[in-house]
Scaffold this motif. Structure first.
Motif, PDB file in Angstrom:
ATOM      1  N   GLU A   1       0.841  -1.191   0.000  1.00 33.16           N
ATOM      2  CA  GLU A   1       0.000   0.000   0.000  1.00 33.16           C
ATOM      3  C   GLU A   1       0.877   1.243   0.000  1.00 33.16           C
ATOM      4  O   GLU A   1       1.944   1.285   0.605  1.00 33.16           O
ATOM      5  N   LYS A   2       0.378   2.258  -0.703  1.00 29.43           N
ATOM      6  CA  LYS A   2       1.063   3.554  -0.709  1.00 29.43           C
ATOM      7  C   LYS A   2       0.011   4.636  -0.665  1.00 29.43           C
ATOM      8  O   LYS A   2      -0.967   4.583  -1.412  1.00 29.43           O
ATOM      9  N   LYS A   3       0.212   5.599   0.222  1.00 29.61           N
ATOM     10  CA  LYS A   3      -0.774   6.657   0.396  1.00 29.61           C
ATOM     11  C   LYS A   3      -0.120   8.005   0.185  1.00 29.61           C
ATOM     12  O   LYS A   3       0.964   8.279   0.702  1.00 29.61           O
ATOM     13  N   GLU A   4      -0.801   8.843  -0.598  1.00 25.01           N
ATOM     14  CA  GLU A   4      -0.365  10.223  -0.790  1.00 25.01           C
ATOM     15  C   GLU A   4      -1.601  11.109  -0.709  1.00 25.01           C
ATOM     16  O   GLU A   4      -2.396  11.177  -1.649  1.00 25.01           O
ATOM     17  N   GLY A   5      -1.766  11.749   0.434  1.00 21.57           N
ATOM     18  CA  GLY A   5      -2.933  12.591   0.640  1.00 21.57           C
ATOM     19  C   GLY A   5      -4.208  11.776   0.612  1.00 21.57           C
ATOM     20  O   GLY A   5      -4.341  10.797   1.342  1.00 21.57           O
ATOM     21  N   ARG A   6      -5.124  12.141  -0.272  1.00 21.00           N
ATOM     22  CA  ARG A   6      -6.395  11.419  -0.360  1.00 21.00           C
ATOM     23  C   ARG A   6      -6.314  10.192  -1.270  1.00 21.00           C
ATOM     24  O   ARG A   6      -7.285   9.468  -1.419  1.00 21.00           O
ATOM     25  N   PHE A   7      -5.180   9.982  -1.895  1.00 19.70           N
ATOM     26  CA  PHE A   7      -5.023   8.909  -2.873  1.00 19.70           C
ATOM     27  C   PHE A   7      -4.202   7.759  -2.291  1.00 19.70           C
ATOM     28  O   PHE A   7      -3.135   7.977  -1.725  1.00 19.70           O
ATOM     29  N   THR A   8      -4.727   6.543  -2.460  1.00 14.96           N
ATOM     30  CA  THR A   8      -4.061   5.343  -1.951  1.00 14.96           C
ATOM     31  C   THR A   8      -4.043   4.279  -3.025  1.00 14.96           C
ATOM     32  O   THR A   8      -5.061   4.050  -3.687  1.00 14.96           O
ATOM     33  N   ILE A   9      -2.892   3.651  -3.216  1.00 10.38           N
ATOM     34  CA  ILE A   9      -2.812   2.458  -4.058  1.00 10.38           C
ATOM     35  C   ILE A   9      -2.722   1.246  -3.140  1.00 10.38           C
ATOM     36  O   ILE A   9      -1.877   1.200  -2.230  1.00 10.38           O
ATOM     37  N   SER A  10      -3.569   0.253  -3.412  1.00  7.59           N
ATOM     38  CA  SER A  10      -3.454  -1.045  -2.754  1.00  7.59           C
ATOM     39  C   SER A  10      -2.944  -2.046  -3.778  1.00  7.59           C
ATOM     40  O   SER A  10      -3.440  -2.074  -4.908  1.00  7.59           O
ATOM     41  N   PHE A  11      -1.970  -2.850  -3.390  1.00  9.53           N
ATOM     42  CA  PHE A  11      -1.324  -3.754  -4.332  1.00  9.53           C
ATOM     43  C   PHE A  11      -1.338  -5.173  -3.795  1.00  9.53           C
ATOM     44  O   PHE A  11      -0.950  -5.413  -2.653  1.00  9.53           O
ATOM     45  N   ASN A  12      -1.823  -6.109  -4.592  1.00 11.08           N
ATOM     46  CA  ASN A  12      -1.873  -7.524  -4.225  1.00 11.08           C
ATOM     47  C   ASN A  12      -1.063  -8.309  -5.248  1.00 11.08           C
ATOM     48  O   ASN A  12      -1.557  -8.626  -6.332  1.00 11.08           O
ATOM     49  N   LYS A  13       0.185  -8.610  -4.893  1.00 13.18           N
ATOM     50  CA  LYS A  13       1.087  -9.245  -5.847  1.00 13.18           C
ATOM     51  C   LYS A  13       0.624 -10.650  -6.224  1.00 13.18           C
ATOM     52  O   LYS A  13       0.687 -11.051  -7.390  1.00 13.18           O
ATOM     53  N   SER A  14       0.133 -11.413  -5.263  1.00  9.74           N
ATOM     54  CA  SER A  14      -0.257 -12.794  -5.551  1.00  9.74           C
ATOM     55  C   SER A  14      -1.462 -12.848  -6.487  1.00  9.74           C
ATOM     56  O   SER A  14      -1.567 -13.731  -7.339  1.00  9.74           O
ATOM     57  N   ALA A  15      -2.349 -11.882  -6.340  1.00  6.96           N
ATOM     58  CA  ALA A  15      -3.540 -11.831  -7.202  1.00  6.96           C
ATOM     59  C   ALA A  15      -3.277 -11.058  -8.482  1.00  6.96           C
ATOM     60  O   ALA A  15      -4.133 -11.036  -9.370  1.00  6.96           O
ATOM     61  N   LYS A  16      -2.134 -10.419  -8.566  1.00  3.61           N
ATOM     62  CA  LYS A  16      -1.794  -9.567  -9.714  1.00  3.61           C
ATOM     63  C   LYS A  16      -2.867  -8.508  -9.931  1.00  3.61           C
ATOM     64  O   LYS A  16      -3.392  -8.337 -11.040  1.00  3.61           O
ATOM     65  N   GLN A  17      -3.170  -7.813  -8.836  1.00  4.62           N
ATOM     66  CA  GLN A  17      -4.183  -6.761  -8.900  1.00  4.62           C
ATOM     67  C   GLN A  17      -3.703  -5.546  -8.120  1.00  4.62           C
ATOM     68  O   GLN A  17      -2.956  -5.668  -7.138  1.00  4.62           O
TER      69      GLN A  17
END
Lengths: 113, 113
Positions: free
Chosen positions: A56-72
């Motif tokens: 996960e990476k968060k910058e202000g109101r924006f967040t990326i969630s990353f699931n490597k095993s699911a490739k999503q």
């Protein structure tokens, strides 16, 4: 061959709500996953990006969630504002490809009052 | 100001004519790219260049040609062989061969009549 699949195609969210856009990729050699924001008639601009060593990476109101095993990976926009109304593209690239990005098909986000 | 400049913003051409789109960057980036954007299809890579006097085909290179005689410039020629040239064309650049942020120009909208 679509290597990065993005959904939904369009999204309507009320002001203050959470916008969620999802992407799935196929190529396990991808190691860089950016999100771009594009306003009509303009070029895309980098919003936030993540590498697969974090979930996960968060910058202000924006967040990326990353699931490597699911490739999503997904973009979450908290407290969505009318100014966030734009088209959002996920993308991916692999090491040694000179940032040769493979883009998703885009999500048109509309934030209503 | 550092950035990528594409010109012209709008371009109209008659069918059967070749047309050249300009892209200049003053970011001192080694790598440059041309993407084509069509509604509902995201951005597709036409050509990219990792270094002066070298370039590679992207996913949809047919009917296009490029040159990279200077680090700052990467012009794209849309030839008469391109069957459906009407589109929004975007130029981008990045630092180099690792996966990093790509900076985009404001685009050229080409209409062929």
């Amino acid at each position: 061959q679509q290597q990065v699949k993005q959904s939904p195609q369009s999204l309507i969210v009320q002001k203050g709500g959470i916008s969620i856009i999802n992407c799935a990729y196929e190529n396990t050699a991808f190691d860089y996953f950016p999100w771009y924001q594009q306003f009509p008639g303009k070029g895309p601009a980098l919003l936030i990006a993540i590498r697969p060593d974090v979930s996960e990476k968060k910058e202000g109101r924006f967040t990326i969630s990353f699931n490597k095993s699911a490739k999503q990976f997904s973009l979450h926009i908290m407290d969505s504002q009318p100014g966030d109304s734009a088209t959002y593209f996920c993308a991916a690239s692999g090491f040694g490809t000179a940032s040769k990005l493979t883009f998703g098909t885009g999500t048109r986000l509309q934030v209503t009052l | 100001d550092g950035g990528i400049t594409q010109s012209p913003k709008y371009l109209f051409r008659k069918e059967g004519q070749n047309v050249t789109l300009s892209c200049e960057q003053n970011l001192n980036h080694d790598a440059m790219y041309w993407y084509r954007q069509d509604p509902g299809q995201g951005l597709r890579l036409i050509y990219y260049s990792q270094i002066v006097n070298d370039f590679q085909k992207g996913d949809i290179a047919e009917g296009y040609s490029v040159s990279r005689e200077k680090k700052e410039s990467f012009p794209l020629t849309v030839t008469s062989a391109q069957k459906n040239p009407t589109a929004f064309y975007l130029c981008a650049s990045s630092i180099g061969t690792t996966s990093t942020e790509a900076f985009f120009g404001q685009g050229t909208r080409l209409t062929v009549v």
